[in-house]
Scaffold this active site. Sequence first.
Site, PDB file in Angstrom:
ATOM      1  N   HIS A 232      80.999 -45.278 -22.298  1.00  0.00           N
ATOM      2  CA  HIS A 232      80.305 -44.136 -21.719  1.00  0.00           C
ATOM      3  C   HIS A 232      79.963 -44.428 -20.257  1.00  0.00           C
ATOM      4  O   HIS A 232      80.187 -43.598 -19.365  1.00  0.00           O
ATOM      5  CB  HIS A 232      79.004 -43.856 -22.481  1.00  0.00           C
ATOM      6  CG  HIS A 232      79.177 -43.110 -23.767  1.00  0.00           C
ATOM      7  ND1 HIS A 232      79.788 -43.635 -24.851  1.00  0.00           N
ATOM      8  CD2 HIS A 232      78.774 -41.853 -24.121  1.00  0.00           C
ATOM      9  CE1 HIS A 232      79.771 -42.763 -25.849  1.00  0.00           C
ATOM     10  NE2 HIS A 232      79.172 -41.663 -25.425  1.00  0.00           N
TER      11      HIS A 232
ATOM     12  N   ASP B 232      63.790  -0.682 -45.453  1.00  0.00           N
ATOM     13  CA  ASP B 232      64.916  -1.023 -46.325  1.00  0.00           C
ATOM     14  C   ASP B 232      66.147  -0.194 -46.007  1.00  0.00           C
ATOM     15  O   ASP B 232      67.270  -0.637 -46.255  1.00  0.00           O
ATOM     16  CB  ASP B 232      64.538  -0.793 -47.793  1.00  0.00           C
ATOM     17  CG  ASP B 232      63.780  -1.961 -48.388  1.00  0.00           C
ATOM     18  OD1 ASP B 232      63.809  -3.049 -47.785  1.00  0.00           O
ATOM     19  OD2 ASP B 232      63.157  -1.782 -49.453  1.00  0.00           O
TER      20      ASP B 232
ATOM     21  N   HIS C 222      62.371  -4.428 -58.061  1.00  0.00           N
ATOM     22  CA  HIS C 222      63.649  -5.112 -57.850  1.00  0.00           C
ATOM     23  C   HIS C 222      64.033  -5.951 -59.059  1.00  0.00           C
ATOM     24  O   HIS C 222      65.134  -5.853 -59.577  1.00  0.00           O
ATOM     25  CB  HIS C 222      63.584  -5.994 -56.609  1.00  0.00           C
ATOM     26  CG  HIS C 222      63.918  -5.270 -55.350  1.00  0.00           C
ATOM     27  ND1 HIS C 222      65.166  -4.789 -55.078  1.00  0.00           N
ATOM     28  CD2 HIS C 222      63.146  -4.943 -54.273  1.00  0.00           C
ATOM     29  CE1 HIS C 222      65.166  -4.188 -53.891  1.00  0.00           C
ATOM     30  NE2 HIS C 222      63.957  -4.266 -53.388  1.00  0.00           N
TER      31      HIS C 222
ATOM     32  N   GLN D 146      58.627  -3.141 -54.335  1.00  0.00           N
ATOM     33  CA  GLN D 146      59.259  -4.457 -54.387  1.00  0.00           C
ATOM     34  C   GLN D 146      59.277  -5.015 -55.803  1.00  0.00           C
ATOM     35  O   GLN D 146      60.236  -5.667 -56.217  1.00  0.00           O
ATOM     36  CB  GLN D 146      58.555  -5.428 -53.449  1.00  0.00           C
ATOM     37  CG  GLN D 146      58.690  -5.054 -51.995  1.00  0.00           C
ATOM     38  CD  GLN D 146      60.133  -4.798 -51.595  1.00  0.00           C
ATOM     39  OE1 GLN D 146      60.972  -5.691 -51.640  1.00  0.00           O
ATOM     40  NE2 GLN D 146      60.435  -3.566 -51.198  1.00  0.00           N
TER      41      GLN D 146
ATOM     42  N   GLU E 248      58.207 -12.110 -46.962  1.00  0.00           N
ATOM     43  CA  GLU E 248      59.408 -11.401 -46.528  1.00  0.00           C
ATOM     44  C   GLU E 248      59.002 -10.093 -45.844  1.00  0.00           C
ATOM     45  O   GLU E 248      59.443  -9.791 -44.739  1.00  0.00           O
ATOM     46  CB  GLU E 248      60.295 -11.127 -47.732  1.00  0.00           C
ATOM     47  CG  GLU E 248      61.548 -10.337 -47.425  1.00  0.00           C
ATOM     48  CD  GLU E 248      62.299  -9.934 -48.687  1.00  0.00           C
ATOM     49  OE1 GLU E 248      63.476  -9.551 -48.566  1.00  0.00           O
ATOM     50  OE2 GLU E 248      61.715  -9.978 -49.797  1.00  0.00           O
ATOM     51  N   HIS E 249      58.189  -9.294 -46.527  1.00  0.00           N
ATOM     52  CA  HIS E 249      57.693  -8.026 -45.990  1.00  0.00           C
ATOM     53  C   HIS E 249      56.169  -8.095 -45.907  1.00  0.00           C
ATOM     54  O   HIS E 249      55.508  -8.436 -46.886  1.00  0.00           O
ATOM     55  CB  HIS E 249      58.063  -6.853 -46.898  1.00  0.00           C
ATOM     56  CG  HIS E 249      59.516  -6.768 -47.236  1.00  0.00           C
ATOM     57  ND1 HIS E 249      60.026  -7.174 -48.462  1.00  0.00           N
ATOM     58  CD2 HIS E 249      60.571  -6.325 -46.517  1.00  0.00           C
ATOM     59  CE1 HIS E 249      61.323  -6.970 -48.476  1.00  0.00           C
ATOM     60  NE2 HIS E 249      61.688  -6.461 -47.313  1.00  0.00           N
TER      61      HIS E 249
END
Length: 437
Positions: free
Chosen positions: A427, A368, A269, A266, A334-335
């Site tokens: 109404h 992934d 990235h 990761q 996230e992971h």
Amino acid sequence: MTDSENLLTRLDYSAADFWQRLDHLLAWDESEDAAIHTRVREIIARVRSEGDAALLDYTRQFDRFEAKNAAELELPKEALRAAWEGLPREQADALEKAAERIRAYAEHQKMSSWSYTEADGTLLGQQVTPLDRAGVYVPGGKAAYPSSVLMNVIPAKVAGVPEIVMVVPTPGGELNELVLAAAYLAGVDRAFRIGGAQAVAALAYGTESVPKVDKVVGPGNIYVATAKQLVFGQVGIDMIAGPSEILVISDGVTDPDWIAMDLFSQAEHDEDAQAILVTDNPEHLTAVHASIARLLPGMERREVIATSLRRRGALIQVASLADAAKVANRIAPEHLELSVAEPKALLSQIRNAGAVFMGSYTAEALGDYCAGPNHVLPTSGTARFSSPLGVYDFQKRSSLIFCSREGADQLARTSSILARGEGLTAHARSAEYRIRD
């Protein structure tokens, strides 16, 4: 190369200032860049007013691709098929295998319409229908990810979306054959060689050539993310994604080299990605740190990894796996890798995570590409209230109400009382017309 002793922040769960230091480490500056917002607003406004002419100009300006007319911005279906047919067999097989697994998983996510009928004949229910048209943004150039094509397009197809429009920038006019092949395999209906904020604007508002969609999904740079944020409401969007994240909880049963490489997966990235290890085993923490220092010099993206680890990475010592779970729930990663002997037992304590990878053999990288679950996941702590991209993101739910004469009588009496209590007499009177004498 960075001194390995100072490569990652070390935190101790027992320290009085632990949570304060953790929050500081997690802080991600999402403050609006006024200049970027102003520029993106200008691009959106121009695409809305000038349509294809603006797209041609921006494509020439930003992507260095000179199209003679708007028709040249569209990639014909034949180009996608040719890319697929021209792939080396090994790549084609890998894409097919990944697509099959993603599709099989997505099939389990499909929502169905339902209804029930009450004793007086009143029917209540929910009708589930797909979006009419979805737009998928795919990065181009160096950041070309065929896996993202599969992850974004296949759930939409499983949901039953009739038309999927892909936009992908082609810097310098260069096409990524693997991306085009993935688009063909996944079932993209129309594809355009445009990118950036202008592509998002075109999908949101439509031009003479690019059809307006109902939802825009897919990753992109800060201009793409800002554009998605600004057009939200005109169209739906998947999410505003931050930097990639991984949190590994390990009890020491996994090879330290494996853990180090999982963190690298990761961190590579970009420089703002975040990789964190939490362990209740101090010897294991030391061993992983040593693996990081030894393996890093051999990585192709070592400078990016080193910067990521230095800026936002951490090694966290806890007293127990229960404490590790508390840290994970605070981070809402996230992971999340549960690289422990009994991952199922620890899973019961996890509330906040985009995706959970259970056991030593389950590397995040498998998710992934081809495990099956979607890799489009909530970041920056939004897993506290958000979920992975899925089939449900491409389906709408409509409430169904059918009142029998008897059912309307009872509901109208209740509605009349409540409406008059709110001072909404129209109404009330509308409901009262349905009361039986």
